[in-house]
Design an enzyme around this catalytic site. Structure first.
Site, PDB file in Angstrom:
ATOM      1  CG  HIS A 199       0.364 -54.562   7.164  1.00 19.55           C
ATOM      2  ND1 HIS A 199       0.686 -53.603   6.491  1.00 19.55           N
ATOM      3  CD2 HIS A 199       0.600 -54.768   8.459  1.00 19.55           C
ATOM      4  CE1 HIS A 199       1.287 -52.974   7.670  1.00 19.55           C
ATOM      5  NE2 HIS A 199       1.198 -53.643   8.610  1.00 19.55           N
TER       6      HIS A 199
ATOM      7  CG  ASP B   2       0.049 -52.136   3.592  1.00 20.41           C
ATOM      8  OD1 ASP B   2      -1.254 -52.614   3.985  1.00 20.41           O
ATOM      9  OD2 ASP B   2       0.848 -52.407   4.264  1.00 20.41           O
TER      10      ASP B   2
ATOM     11  CB  SER C 239       1.675 -51.333  10.868  1.00 23.71           C
ATOM     12  OG  SER C 239       2.707 -51.601  10.607  1.00 23.71           O
TER      13      SER C 239
END
Length: 486
Positions: free
Chosen positions: A129, A159, A235
């Site tokens: 992402h 992911d 992230s």
């Protein structure tokens, strides 16, 4: 070194007790305070050492995405121009511009960690992402040098993504990867990344839990939960143990405000190690495919199948011509073991099968008809894309549910003596759909043989070899479906 650090952690805990009791005692000797302080300084030295070692391997990932949208006014610059035109615009020009698709660019940032070096090529692990849809990637090092990044591969299910950049600098470090299987709740950890754009920073906390795989999370990973502060921008950054080893990739947070509330989640690094090789070799992750539809089942369901107190994964449906179909796994089987390892739940078997390489043979143990069936050999195939897996191959194309008193009440069935199973979860274009079965139908017989419960239904389903039909209760009577040949 690990033993020394472990002793330091224990000592640090003891120091916390000293802080609450020792300093309250005015008679406590200053030498005791000095000794306790030296323990804390040793712990601080450890954190400094880990940070100094890891920060140069942590990068900021700046990305640009190109997106498209359809201008409601076509290619015109304003509503006025759309309705009235301009002196040099005629009706034909308007028609040519209607429905014009335009592009725009968005920017974002995340974090990453350098996990491999081959020649002058450095490989950065991050989240899908963050970089999976990027049209431009810039890698910014801790010393503020910037390099153009290239997407090597990305996977939305797990992911994760792998990005590369080129540099003729042997001093750029590669982060060592640890063993996430050895991580335990209570372990001290550090989260690195670029939270809110503040690049290459570090927070410290503990591992709150391991093996997180609730239904709201991806089934392909069992996450490490941590209370180390993780915010937007973290992230893709690494979660690191006190030995300076990457144990996870920070992925998401649970928060109502969007900020850290002590609920951060990281993908265990052991789940990712093979994926790094797959990205470099094939540009993608090649998941193993069994060819079954799995489901968590209720206690009532388990009771009918004589599975009370048994952990595993229920096979609701099997794709025809799939590895499972060829190997002998049947709808209604309850998988309890794979390659000698016990299966606890659906998420575990999904992960374990996904990690198998195509062409390898796996051995399964299942509960079938209340009995254990072992040594079912299945040759695993590579999983195709989701849109290539057709429901027309999903057998039987629905899940039979127990016909309980509550189910009868909901279906407004007054016949208290009626027995059978309730049709649920009918898949479009499946054999069940071809037979015109609908959710809420009650099946009372399979190929003319009465079925009183879920167990008997699956027994008769297994006995069918070339064709099948069902007796369906409807408005006080019974109708027989057409015949499905397979």
């Amino acid at each position: 070194m690990k033993k020394t650090l472990s002793k330091l952690i224990i000592s640090f805990t003891l120091f916390a007790l000293l802080c609450t009791s020792g300093f309250a005692q005015s008679t406590k000797k200053s030498t005791d305070v000095s000794q306790a302080l030296s323990i804390v300084e040793a712990m601080q030295t450890t954190f400094r050492s880990v940070s100094e070692k890891m920060l140069p391997a942590v990068v900021e990932v700046d990305i640009t995405e190109t997106k498209t949208y359809t201008n409601p006014f076509g290619g015109f610059s304003s509503p006025f121009e759309f309705f009235f035109g301009t002196p040099d615009t005629d009706d034909n020009d308007k028609n040519d511009k209607k429905g014009n698709t335009q592009e725009y660019q968005t920017s974002g940032l995340g974090s990453g960690v350098i996990v491999r070096k081959t020649g002058n090529t450095f490989y950065v692990l991050t989240n899908n992402h963050v970089a999976g849809n990027a049209t431009k990637i810039t890698i910014k090092l801790n010393d503020e040098r910037e390099f153009e990044g290239k997407l090597v591969g990305a996977d939305s299910r797990m992911d994760i993504a792998l990005v590369s950049f080129e540099a003729k600098d042997n001093s750029i470090p590669v982060a060592p990867l640890g063993d996430s299987d050895s991580v335990m709740a209570g372990d001290i950890c550090l989260a690195f990344g670029a939270p809110l754009g503040f690049s290459q920073s570090v927070t410290q906390g503990i591992v709150s839990a391991t093996g997180r795989s609730e239904s709201s999370m991806s089934s392909i990973s069992d996450y490490i939960q941590t209370d180390a502060a993780i915010n937007q921008g973290n992230s893709g950054g690494p979660l690191v143990n006190i030995y300076g080893e990457v144990i996870g990739i920070n992925t998401w947070i649970a928060s109502s405000s969007g900020g850290s509330v002590g609920l951060g989640f990281a993908i265990p690094i052991n789940n990712v190690k093979k994926s790094i090789d797959s990205f470099i070799k094939n540009g993608k992750i090649a998941y193993g495919w069994l060819g079954v539809s799995l489901a968590e089942i209720t206690e009532d369901f388990k009771k009918e199948l004589k599975l009370e107190g048994i952990d595993g994964a229920f096979v609701g449906e099997v794709f025809t011509n799939s590895p499972a179909f060829k190997g002998g796994i049947k709808p209604g089987d309850f998988i309890v073991g794979m390659n000698g390892t016990k299966v606890k739940n659906v998420n575990q078997i999904v992960r374990d099968v996904g990690n198998l390489e195509a062409g390898t043979t796996a051995t399964f143990s299942v509960m079938r008809g209340g009995k254990l069936v072992s040594n079912i050999s299945v040759k695993i195939e590579e999983r195709a894309a989701e849109d290539e897996i057709s429901n027309s191959r999903m057998w039987p194309g629905f899940i039979p549910a127990p016909l309980t008193d509550d189910a009868k009440s909901q279906l407004k069935i007054t016949d208290k003596k009626l027995q059978g199973v309730v049709v649920s979860g009918v898949q479009e274009k499946s054999p069940a759909a071809s037979l015109r079965l609908q959710n809420g139908d009650v099946i009372t017989a399979v190929n003319g043989k009465t079925v009183k419960n879920v167990a008997e239904f699956y027994d008769e389903l297994s006995n069918a070899t070339k064709s099948i039909n069902f007796d369906v209760y409807s408005n006080g009577g019974t109708v027989t479906t057409g015949t499905y040949k397979f």
